[in-house]
Design an enzyme around this catalytic site. Structure first.
Site, short mmCIF file in Angstrom:
data_model
loop_
_atom_site.label_atom_id
_atom_site.label_comp_id
_atom_site.label_asym_id
_atom_site.label_seq_id
_atom_site.Cartn_x
_atom_site.Cartn_y
_atom_site.Cartn_z
N THR A 46 0.32 13.39 -11.36
CA THR A 46 -0.06 14.01 -12.62
C THR A 46 -0.13 12.95 -13.72
O THR A 46 0.67 12.02 -13.73
CB THR A 46 0.94 15.10 -13.06
OG1 THR A 46 2.19 14.50 -13.38
CG2 THR A 46 1.14 16.13 -11.97
N GLU A 47 -1.10 13.13 -14.64
CA GLU A 47 -1.28 12.14 -15.70
C GLU A 47 -0.07 11.99 -16.59
O GLU A 47 0.16 10.95 -17.20
CB GLU A 47 -2.48 12.50 -16.60
CG GLU A 47 -3.82 12.45 -15.93
CD GLU A 47 -4.30 13.84 -15.58
OE1 GLU A 47 -5.40 14.21 -16.02
OE2 GLU A 47 -3.56 14.57 -14.86
N ASN A 48 0.73 13.06 -16.71
CA ASN A 48 1.88 13.00 -17.61
C ASN A 48 3.07 12.27 -16.99
O ASN A 48 4.13 12.20 -17.61
CB ASN A 48 2.29 14.40 -18.08
CG ASN A 48 2.65 15.33 -16.93
OD1 ASN A 48 1.95 15.37 -15.93
ND2 ASN A 48 3.72 16.07 -17.09
#
Length: 212
Positions: A46-48
């Site tokens: 995930t990008e986060n």
């Protein structure tokens, strides 16, 4: 009968190989995490800032500190790792992800992707990680409804909306079936039960090639 969002997600998961490093976009693509086939393992990114994300969390599994990029509570797989945005996007831009599954407003027959804004003056642009994913991931899959609420087909000969990236989409999974962009138009790899290709040609206005 068209496929549900859950059926689309399960169909995407069938085509992702075991052991793949995968990023799932916000919305329908997120559901792929809940449909990993038995015997397969995906390393979800995930990008986060998480590698080793699991399926969506339920009830007692919910940890307020564990969310994906779409702010959905998720589980973690053994060995999951956490990092900042710079590390996360370094993985994407460095070509370390094998697959991404993202949504789209339009996909052209050349594989061009438009998914960050429409031409509506009231639309809020959704600039995020899609541009990085579209050019930094080895295989780009799109999961979306085939038609808009007004009945327009999202598969087009040429995109009208601002492009996210060119010639990047490898395959499109929709409620009507699975399609593949190509030099001579879209190839139909599979249709939902009961749907006919001639009917879909008429409704979409595309010259669809039957590759089933």
């Amino acid at each position: 009968m068209t496929w549900s969002r859950q059926q689309i997600a399960a169909r995407v998961a069938r085509d992702i190989p075991d052991g793949a490093y995968v990023n799932l976009g916000i919305g329908m693509p997120t559901l792929v995490a809940d449909h990993v086939p038995l015997g397969k393992q995906f390393i979800l990114h995930t990008e986060n800032g998480m590698l080793g994300m699991g399926r969506a969390a339920t009830d007692e599994e919910i940890d307020p500190d564990l969310i994906n990029a779409g702010k959905i509570h998720v589980t973690e797989e053994p060995g999951a790792a956490y990092f900042d945005h710079a590390e996360s996007f370094g993985m994407i831009r460095g070509g370390h992800l094998s697959y991404c599954v993202i949504g789209a407003y339009q996909v052209s027959q050349d594989g061009d992707l438009a998914n960050w804004r429409t031409t509506s003056p009231t639309a809020i642009p959704g600039v995020g990680g899609a541009m990085d994913l579209a050019v930094g991931t080895r295989h780009v899959f799109v999961a979306m409804d085939l038609f808009t609420r007004s009945g327009a087909c999202k598969l087009v000969k040429s995109c009208d909306y601002p492009l996210t990236a060119t010639r990047c989409v490898e395959r499109v999974y929709s409620d009507h079936g699975v399609f593949e962009p190509g030099e001579n138009g879209f190839r139909v790899l599979e249709l939902a039960d009961g749907l006919g290709i001639d009917e879909l040609r008429d409704r979409s206005g595309l010259d669809l090639a039957d590759a089933r």
